[in-house]
Design a protein around this motif. Structure first.
Motif, short mmCIF file in Angstrom:
data_model
loop_
_atom_site.label_atom_id
_atom_site.label_comp_id
_atom_site.label_asym_id
_atom_site.label_seq_id
_atom_site.Cartn_x
_atom_site.Cartn_y
_atom_site.Cartn_z
N GLY A 1 -2.81 7.81 -7.84
CA GLY A 1 -4.22 7.65 -7.51
C GLY A 1 -4.93 8.92 -7.10
N GLY A 2 -4.17 9.99 -6.82
CA GLY A 2 -4.82 11.26 -6.50
C GLY A 2 -4.43 11.87 -5.17
N PHE A 3 -3.24 11.50 -4.65
CA PHE A 3 -2.74 12.06 -3.39
C PHE A 3 -3.72 11.84 -2.25
N ASN A 4 -4.14 10.60 -2.12
CA ASN A 4 -5.09 10.20 -1.09
C ASN A 4 -4.35 9.67 0.14
N PRO A 5 -4.38 10.37 1.27
CA PRO A 5 -3.74 9.84 2.49
C PRO A 5 -4.61 8.75 3.12
N ILE A 6 -3.98 7.69 3.57
CA ILE A 6 -4.73 6.62 4.22
C ILE A 6 -5.11 7.06 5.64
N PRO A 7 -6.32 6.75 6.11
CA PRO A 7 -6.68 7.13 7.48
C PRO A 7 -5.78 6.45 8.52
N GLN A 8 -5.45 7.20 9.56
CA GLN A 8 -4.56 6.71 10.62
C GLN A 8 -5.02 5.37 11.19
N LYS A 9 -6.28 5.32 11.61
CA LYS A 9 -6.78 4.11 12.27
C LYS A 9 -6.86 2.93 11.31
N TYR A 10 -7.06 3.21 10.03
CA TYR A 10 -7.08 2.12 9.07
C TYR A 10 -5.69 1.50 8.95
N VAL B 1 0.83 -1.19 0.00
CA VAL B 1 0.00 0.00 0.00
C VAL B 1 0.87 1.25 0.00
N GLU B 2 0.39 2.29 -0.65
CA GLU B 2 0.98 3.62 -0.54
C GLU B 2 0.27 4.34 0.62
N PRO B 3 0.97 4.69 1.69
CA PRO B 3 0.31 5.43 2.78
C PRO B 3 -0.34 6.72 2.30
#
Length: 435
Positions: free
Chosen positions: A222-231, A215-217
C-alpha cells in the motif's frame, strides 16, 4: 554491446517466451549468485539490492549459518509432513517464535509455507474462535493473492477478472495521515477516523457478526504507510468492546525490518493473532500464525494447515536466521539504517519538491513522489523512471502504492555503510536526473 553483455537480456527473452505473462516483472535484473546485499547478474555485474526479494532477505543473501543449517537438515530428512510424522525443528521453531513474539500469558503457533496461507489460516482460526463470519479490512491493504487474501487485498490491479471474491469481507479507509489529514492535527485526524470506524458498526456490517479486523500496522504494498499510534490503540479498544479479534499482518514488516521482531512491538498494542513469513526463513518458503493459546486452540483438528506445513528444511533455515539476527543485532542495525536513509532523504527532499513524503519504521522506508505538492496527485511516471535509471546504474529498487508512486527500500540489514551510501548516491543522482 558484446554477446557476453547480453546474457541478461537473453535470459529475460527466454522468460518471456515460456513464463506466463501474468507473473509480474517488477525489475529486469537477473542473478547468477548473491551474497549479503550484493546480487551478481548473469553478465557478472554487481548490483546493490534495495528490494531484498520483496523484503525476504533481511539477514542477507545466503548467510553462511543459514546455508549450513539447510545443508545439515537436508542430509537428515526432507519431508514427512508434520501431520503424519512429528519432527523437532517444527516444535523448536514454534517455541522460538512464541518467545520473541508473545501473545498474552500463553502463545501457540502453527507453520505453513507462504504469507497468503498464513492469512487464510488466521481468518479460519478467527472465525472458529468467535463463531462469526465477517472480516473487516482496510483500503490500500495487501494480504496475498489466494482467494481470501485477494478478497482482503485492496489494489484492484491484483484482482482483474478474478472474481467472485470471498463473501463477508468489508473494507474501511486506512488512516493515512499524509494523504487525508487536510488541515487536521494528528489528534483531530485520528478522532475523525475512529468515529468512522465506530460508524461502520451501524452502517456497514453488524458488529456482532464480525470475527476479526485485519490490518498491517505498517502497510507494505500500500505504500509503507505506518498506522497512527492512537488509532491502533483505539482499534484495540473497539475490538475488545465488541468481542472482535484483532489480527496483525506482519508478513513484510516482521523479523527486524522495523527494528523489532514485529512492528506491533513499536506500538505496544497486543494482537490476538498475527501472521509472518518473508524474512523469517531467509528466502525459504515458511510462514507462521501466532496467537493467544485459547484462540489458536479453537480451530478444530484438521481444519488448518496442509501437506507442507513447516518443511523441516525451512524450519532449520528459520531457526538459523533468527539466531543470526540475534547474534548480529539486526534490530539495532535496522534502526541505524533507517535513520541514515531518512536523514539523507529528508535533507534531499528540500531541493526536490516532487518528493512528497519520506516515512516508515526502522529500515522499512518509503519515498512518495507527487506532482504540484499535492499528495492526491501521484507521480507514477517519475517513480518508474527512477527505478529504471537506478537499475542501469547497478541499484535494484521496486515501487509500491496504489499508483506505484512510492519507492520502497528493503535492503538487507547486513548491508555495509559503504554499500548503503553508494546506493543512496545512485538514488539521489537518478532523482535529480528525472526531476
Amino acid at each position: 554491446m558484446t554477446e557476453e553483455q547480453t546474457k541478461s537480456q537473453q535470459l529475460l527473452d527466454r522468460r518471456k517466451n515460456i513464463v506466463a505473462n501474468g507473473v509480474g516483472v517488477f525489475n529486469t535484473a537477473t542473478v547468477r549468485e548473491a551474497k549479503g546485499a550484493i546480487i551478481t547478474d548473469v553478465d557478472g555485474n554487481e548490483l546493490i539490492d534495495f528490494a531484498g526479494g520483496i523484503g525476504v532477505v533481511n539477514a542477507g543473501h545466503c548467510p553462511e549459518p543459514v546455508v549450513k543449517a539447510i545443508q545439515e537438515q537436508a542430509e537428515k530428512y526432507l519431508h514427512t509432513s508434520f501431520n503424519v510424522v512429528t519432527y523437532e525443528p517444527y516444535i523448536k521453531l514454534c517455541e522460538e517464535l512464541a518467545e520473541i513474539l508473545p501473545h498474552g500469558e500463553k502463545t501457540k503457533a502453527m507453520l505453513i509455507s507462504t504469507g497468503a496461507e498464513a492469512v487464510e489460516n488466521a481468518i479460519k482460526i478467527a472465525r472458529q474462535a468467535t463463531k462469526r463470519p465477517a472480516v473487516i479490512c482496510f483500503t490500500e491493504a495487501y494480504h496475498g493473492r489466494t482467494l481470501m487474501g485477494m478478497s482482503l487485498t485492496s489494489k484492484v490491479n491484483y484482482k482483474f477478472s478474478s472474481g467472485p471474491f470471498a463473501p463477508e469481507v468489508y473494507r474501511i479507509p486506512f488512516p493515512n495521515f499524509y494523504k487525508y489529514h487536510g488541515t487536521q492535527s494528528m489528534e483531530e485526524f485520528v478522532e475523525t477516523e475512529l468515529k468512522r470506524l465506530r460508524g461502520s458498526a451501524h452502517s456497514m456490517v453488524d458488529i456482532n457478526s464480525v470475527a476479526a479486523i485485519i490490518v498491517e500496522p505498517i502497510q507494505g504494498e500500500g505504500g509503507f504507510n505506518p498506522i497512527p499510534q492512537k488509532y491502533l490503540e483505539g482499534l484495540r479498544s473497539f475490538c475488545d468492546e465488541h468481542g472482535v479479534l484483532l489480527v496483525f499482518d506482519e508478513i513484510q514488516s516482521g523479523f527486524c525490518r522495523t527494528g523489532h521482531w514485529a512492528s506491533w512491538q513499536h506500538y505496544g498494542v497486543q494482537p490476538d493473532i498475527s501472521t509472518y513469513a518473508k524474512s523469517m526463513g531467509s528466502g525459504l518458503p515458511i510462514a507462521a500464525v501466532l496467537g493467544r493459546a485459547e484462540i489458536m486452540d479453537a480451530a478444530e483438528s484438521g481444519t488448518i494447515g496442509g501437506t507442507y506445513i513447516g518443511s523441516p528444511v525451512c524450519c532449520a533455515a528459520a531457526l538459523a536466521t533468527i539466531q543470526l539476527m540475534k547474534d548480529e543485532n539486526l534490530n539495532e542495525r535496522a534502526i541505524y539504517i533507517g535513520k541514515l536513509i531518512t536523514d539523507r532523504m529528508e535533507k534531499f527532499r528540500k531541493e526536490c519538491p516532487e518528493i512528497g513524503d519520506v516515512r516508515g519504521l526502522g529500515a522499512m522506508i518509503g519515498i512518495e513522489f507527487i506532482k504540484d505538492n499535492d499528495p492526491g496527485n501521484p507521480h507514477t511516471e517519475l517513480c518508474a523512471n527512477i527505478v529504471k535509471g537506478c537499475a542501469r546504474e547497478g541499484l535494484i529498487l521496486i515501487s509500491a502504492g496504489t499508483f506505484k508512486n512510492v519507492l520502497r527500500i528493503l535492503c538487507p540489514l547486513v548491508i555495509t555503510d559503504e554499500q548503503l551510501n553508494k546506493a543512496l548516491d545512485i538514488l539521489e543522482n537518478q532523482i535529480r536526473k528525472h526531476t
